[in-house]
Scaffold this motif. Structure first.
Motif, short mmCIF file in Angstrom:
data_model
loop_
_atom_site.label_atom_id
_atom_site.label_comp_id
_atom_site.label_asym_id
_atom_site.label_seq_id
_atom_site.Cartn_x
_atom_site.Cartn_y
_atom_site.Cartn_z
N ILE A 157 -40.78 -36.43 39.53
CA ILE A 157 -40.64 -34.99 39.31
C ILE A 157 -41.98 -34.40 39.73
CG2 ILE A 157 -40.25 -33.16 37.63
CD1 ILE A 157 -38.81 -35.28 35.89
N ARG A 158 -41.96 -33.62 40.80
CA ARG A 158 -43.21 -33.05 41.33
C ARG A 158 -43.19 -31.55 41.12
NH1 ARG A 158 -46.24 -34.36 46.99
NH2 ARG A 158 -48.21 -33.45 46.31
N ARG A 159 -44.12 -31.10 40.30
CA ARG A 159 -44.23 -29.68 39.94
C ARG A 159 -42.89 -29.14 39.44
NH1 ARG A 159 -47.52 -29.86 44.78
NH2 ARG A 159 -49.71 -29.77 44.13
N GLY A 160 -42.22 -29.95 38.63
CA GLY A 160 -40.99 -29.53 37.99
C GLY A 160 -39.72 -29.75 38.80
N VAL A 161 -39.86 -30.28 40.03
CA VAL A 161 -38.71 -30.47 40.90
C VAL A 161 -38.46 -31.96 41.11
CG1 VAL A 161 -37.77 -29.99 43.19
CG2 VAL A 161 -39.24 -28.31 42.08
N PRO A 162 -37.26 -32.45 40.77
CA PRO A 162 -36.95 -33.87 41.00
C PRO A 162 -36.93 -34.18 42.49
CG PRO A 162 -35.31 -32.84 39.56
CD PRO A 162 -36.16 -31.76 40.10
N ALA A 163 -37.40 -35.39 42.85
CA ALA A 163 -37.45 -35.78 44.26
C ALA A 163 -37.24 -37.29 44.39
CB ALA A 163 -38.81 -35.39 44.86
N VAL A 164 -36.76 -37.66 45.58
CA VAL A 164 -36.60 -39.06 45.93
C VAL A 164 -37.76 -39.44 46.84
CG1 VAL A 164 -35.12 -40.70 47.16
CG2 VAL A 164 -34.09 -38.91 45.75
N VAL A 165 -38.36 -40.58 46.60
CA VAL A 165 -39.46 -41.06 47.42
C VAL A 165 -38.91 -42.06 48.43
CG1 VAL A 165 -41.61 -42.38 47.41
CG2 VAL A 165 -41.15 -40.73 45.59
N LYS A 166 -39.19 -41.82 49.69
CA LYS A 166 -38.83 -42.77 50.75
C LYS A 166 -39.92 -43.81 50.84
CE LYS A 166 -35.36 -40.23 52.28
NZ LYS A 166 -34.03 -40.50 51.88
N GLY A 167 -39.57 -45.07 50.83
CA GLY A 167 -40.57 -46.14 50.91
C GLY A 167 -40.99 -46.60 49.53
N ASP A 168 -42.18 -47.15 49.45
CA ASP A 168 -42.70 -47.73 48.21
C ASP A 168 -43.19 -46.65 47.25
OD1 ASP A 168 -45.34 -49.02 46.75
OD2 ASP A 168 -43.66 -50.43 46.92
N LEU A 169 -42.59 -46.57 46.08
CA LEU A 169 -42.94 -45.56 45.09
C LEU A 169 -44.39 -45.68 44.67
CD1 LEU A 169 -42.27 -43.33 43.05
CD2 LEU A 169 -41.49 -45.12 41.49
N TRP A 170 -44.85 -46.88 44.37
CA TRP A 170 -46.21 -47.05 43.85
C TRP A 170 -47.26 -46.76 44.90
CZ3 TRP A 170 -45.73 -46.29 39.15
CH2 TRP A 170 -44.62 -46.76 38.46
N GLU A 171 -46.98 -47.07 46.16
CA GLU A 171 -47.91 -46.71 47.24
C GLU A 171 -47.98 -45.18 47.36
OE1 GLU A 171 -48.19 -47.13 52.06
OE2 GLU A 171 -47.28 -48.76 50.93
N TYR A 172 -46.84 -44.54 47.26
CA TYR A 172 -46.79 -43.07 47.30
C TYR A 172 -47.64 -42.48 46.18
CZ TYR A 172 -44.84 -38.36 46.95
OH TYR A 172 -44.70 -37.00 46.86
N LEU A 173 -47.44 -42.99 44.97
CA LEU A 173 -48.19 -42.48 43.82
C LEU A 173 -49.68 -42.73 43.95
CD1 LEU A 173 -45.75 -43.52 40.97
CD2 LEU A 173 -46.10 -41.22 41.89
N ASN A 174 -50.06 -43.89 44.47
CA ASN A 174 -51.48 -44.21 44.63
C ASN A 174 -52.18 -43.29 45.62
OD1 ASN A 174 -51.59 -46.30 42.76
ND2 ASN A 174 -51.01 -47.84 44.28
N ASN A 175 -51.43 -42.71 46.55
CA ASN A 175 -52.03 -41.85 47.57
C ASN A 175 -52.07 -40.37 47.17
OD1 ASN A 175 -52.64 -43.84 49.51
ND2 ASN A 175 -50.49 -43.97 50.04
N LEU A 176 -51.60 -40.05 45.98
CA LEU A 176 -51.61 -38.66 45.51
C LEU A 176 -52.93 -38.29 44.85
CD1 LEU A 176 -48.10 -38.42 43.85
CD2 LEU A 176 -48.78 -37.47 46.04
N ASP A 177 -53.25 -37.01 44.89
CA ASP A 177 -54.39 -36.50 44.13
C ASP A 177 -54.03 -36.52 42.65
OD1 ASP A 177 -55.77 -35.92 46.47
OD2 ASP A 177 -54.95 -33.90 46.58
N ASP A 178 -55.04 -36.60 41.80
CA ASP A 178 -54.80 -36.61 40.36
C ASP A 178 -54.13 -35.34 39.86
OD1 ASP A 178 -55.84 -39.15 40.06
OD2 ASP A 178 -57.84 -38.42 39.52
N ASP A 179 -54.33 -34.23 40.54
CA ASP A 179 -53.78 -32.96 40.08
C ASP A 179 -52.49 -32.58 40.82
OD1 ASP A 179 -54.88 -32.42 42.56
OD2 ASP A 179 -55.81 -30.54 41.94
N SER A 180 -51.77 -33.57 41.32
CA SER A 180 -50.59 -33.30 42.13
C SER A 180 -49.37 -32.87 41.32
CB SER A 180 -50.23 -34.53 42.97
OG SER A 180 -49.95 -35.62 42.12
#
Length: 62
Positions: A17-40
């Motif tokens: 859920i990104r900024r209140g909106v549900p989303a599907v992540v293409k590819g590896d979820l944990w890699e995606y999360l690791n590449n985000l800013d802390d305030d995302s």
């Protein structure tokens, strides 16, 4: 937000859920999360199931 709503999002295949909106992540979820800013503003629904009802009530929905 209630735990039933969160479980529904998981059942429907949403990964985040990104900024209140549900989303599907293409590819590896944990890699995606690791590449985000802390305030995302990203929450992982499976993690939210462990939160208390009071904590969940503070989540803003889109």
């Amino acid at each position: 937000m209630k735990k039933e709503e969160i479980q529904r999002l998981i059942d429907e295949g949403y990964h985040i859920i990104r900024r209140g909106v549900p989303a599907v992540v293409k590819g590896d979820l944990w890699e995606y999360l690791n590449n985000l800013d802390d305030d995302s503003g990203v929450l992982v629904p499976s993690d939210l199931l462990t939160w208390s009802d009071g904590e969940l009530d503070r989540i803003k929905k889109a």
